[in-house]
Motif scaffolding. Sequence first.
Motif, short mmCIF file in Angstrom:
data_model
loop_
_atom_site.label_atom_id
_atom_site.label_comp_id
_atom_site.label_asym_id
_atom_site.label_seq_id
_atom_site.Cartn_x
_atom_site.Cartn_y
_atom_site.Cartn_z
N GLY A 211 -21.22 47.02 45.95
CA GLY A 211 -20.02 45.35 46.07
C GLY A 211 -20.96 45.07 46.58
N LEU A 212 -21.52 44.67 47.02
CA LEU A 212 -22.42 43.78 47.75
C LEU A 212 -22.60 42.58 46.43
N SER A 213 -22.79 41.49 47.56
CA SER A 213 -22.88 39.81 46.64
C SER A 213 -24.15 39.25 46.48
N TYR A 214 -24.95 39.97 46.15
CA TYR A 214 -26.91 39.73 45.38
C TYR A 214 -26.51 39.19 44.03
N THR A 215 -26.82 37.83 43.95
CA THR A 215 -26.94 37.23 42.70
C THR A 215 -28.88 37.27 42.83
N PRO A 216 -28.84 36.98 40.81
CA PRO A 216 -30.36 36.46 40.29
C PRO A 216 -30.74 35.49 41.47
N THR A 217 -31.68 35.40 41.17
CA THR A 217 -33.15 34.00 42.15
C THR A 217 -32.54 34.23 43.06
N GLN A 218 -31.67 35.15 43.69
CA GLN A 218 -31.66 34.42 45.67
C GLN A 218 -32.96 36.16 46.07
N ASN A 219 -33.22 34.76 46.88
CA ASN A 219 -34.83 35.72 47.57
C ASN A 219 -34.17 36.40 48.58
N ILE A 220 -34.74 37.91 48.90
CA ILE A 220 -34.45 38.96 49.44
C ILE A 220 -35.66 39.65 49.65
N THR A 221 -35.32 40.00 51.51
CA THR A 221 -36.50 40.73 52.35
C THR A 221 -36.28 42.39 52.02
N ILE A 222 -37.40 43.23 52.17
CA ILE A 222 -37.84 44.15 51.95
C ILE A 222 -37.92 44.23 52.94
N SER A 223 -37.42 45.59 53.77
CA SER A 223 -38.25 45.69 55.50
C SER A 223 -38.27 47.49 55.83
N TYR A 224 -39.23 47.72 56.18
CA TYR A 224 -39.34 49.50 56.61
C TYR A 224 -39.79 49.25 58.11
N ASP A 225 -40.65 48.89 58.05
CA ASP A 225 -40.49 48.27 59.90
C ASP A 225 -41.33 46.22 59.77
N ALA A 226 -41.57 45.89 61.06
CA ALA A 226 -42.00 44.94 61.53
C ALA A 226 -43.39 44.62 61.42
N SER A 227 -44.11 46.19 60.08
CA SER A 227 -45.90 45.76 59.42
C SER A 227 -45.84 46.16 58.82
N ASN A 228 -44.60 46.84 58.06
CA ASN A 228 -44.37 46.77 56.55
C ASN A 228 -42.94 46.11 55.64
N HIS A 229 -43.20 45.40 54.78
CA HIS A 229 -42.23 44.71 54.41
C HIS A 229 -42.17 43.50 52.98
N MET A 230 -41.88 43.29 52.23
CA MET A 230 -41.71 42.74 50.96
C MET A 230 -41.09 41.81 50.80
N HIS A 231 -41.14 40.10 50.33
CA HIS A 231 -40.38 39.68 49.83
C HIS A 231 -39.89 39.16 48.84
N GLY A 232 -39.19 39.07 48.10
CA GLY A 232 -38.79 38.26 46.43
C GLY A 232 -37.75 37.65 46.10
N GLU A 233 -37.37 37.52 44.62
CA GLU A 233 -36.33 37.26 44.18
C GLU A 233 -35.23 38.53 43.79
N VAL A 234 -34.14 38.50 43.77
CA VAL A 234 -33.47 39.31 42.53
C VAL A 234 -33.40 38.91 41.54
N LEU A 235 -33.77 40.14 40.57
CA LEU A 235 -33.63 40.14 38.94
C LEU A 235 -32.30 40.63 38.30
N THR A 236 -32.01 41.68 39.09
CA THR A 236 -30.64 41.99 38.72
C THR A 236 -30.15 42.76 39.72
N TYR A 237 -28.72 43.15 39.51
CA TYR A 237 -27.97 43.89 40.51
C TYR A 237 -26.37 43.59 40.09
N ASN A 238 -27.02 45.28 40.17
CA ASN A 238 -25.41 46.25 39.65
C ASN A 238 -24.76 46.78 40.44
N SER A 239 -23.96 45.88 41.39
CA SER A 239 -22.19 46.16 41.93
C SER A 239 -21.66 47.39 42.38
N GLY A 240 -21.95 48.09 40.68
CA GLY A 240 -20.97 49.48 40.24
C GLY A 240 -21.93 50.72 41.17
#
Length: 399
Positions: A211-240
Amino acid sequence: MPDAIITSTASTFGTISGTFAADQSTITGTVTGTVTGTLSGSVGVPGPQGPTGATGATGATGATGATGAGVAVGGTTGQVLQKLSGVNYDTGWLTLPADYITSVTAPLAVTAGNLAVDLSAYLTSATAASTYQTLAGMSSYLTTSAAASTYAVIAAGQPVAGSTGQVLTKQSGTNYDSIWVTPVVGDRYLTSSTTSNTVGNGNKTFTIGTGLSYTPTQNITISYDASNHMHGEVLTYNSGTGVLTVDVNHHTGSGTYASWVVNVGGVTPATSVAWGDITGTLSTQTDLQAALDLKSNLASPTFSGTPTLPTGTIATTQSPGNNTTALATTAFVTAADQARRLQVSLRLLAVRFTLLHWQSDVHHLDLEQSAQQTLASERAPPKPTKWTSQRRSGFLDML
């Protein structure tokens, strides 16, 4: 009938004294002065028992026996008699201790000095056998250890209080540490994921909240902690289902993790930390770094396109005659052009004055040359004078 008495004289076998038993079956007695021989004979059959005789007179009362051992002397109220040893009558008076049982309650009872237990209200073996399963019969049932290793612990209940429309939110990483909060109205992006992934570039799949608001081409940040994280773009998201695929094009750190915080790039959630609490180097804040890369330095900037300076600024970085790439405003150019025009006008005026003066000199020169030609008609033609060369050279310098 009375027992028969047999008496034998010594002249025969000696003396036998004895009595028949009441049933005439045996003779009890002693034999003395015996001699060798044989005694033979028969005893007649006893007659019928006669009637019971009258009760005889009561005998005299016997003497009183010696006094037996009695209760120990002394003692005080409330004391009890206690055996002091295994010897008969070795007793003494005892004061009961404070913790000594003086009364009992059900199911215990004291009856005739004896302690009894009334178990009628309790389960009997027969009832238990017909009602409950034995331990041996429960071998196929779930044990505590098997349950702990197979099934999850029942979660703690919900916190109390809260109001309509609020949602349950974790306050910390401690189990069951949650509270009711009012959600922020609008698009929702902040979530988490337990999908195992390795830090690195490329396409990756995570399962996040639904039920989130992600749509394709949005920038996204995926972080484990301050020293280990990834950044990119949304390709697909299934809100269900919450399945998210991303194209990671930048990352920091390394390793494989299964506890991620996911949020839209460049957005600070309502519950996030303040700017002053951001850790790590600036270059790892990719969106902020990209925005800063579009700005020029305050000191010695290099511009592209059509730069402008603030209104009222006139050549603060330029000076007249400065033939460099330093920045100048149109105001400076206009002022410099006016100064150049004045300088040119002054030089033209000087040239005109010089031409007039030169024309006057030429006129006098022509008169002098005419006179000289008259006087020196017989001599060779005159050569140009030094004075004329100097005038021409000066005129050219003025130009």
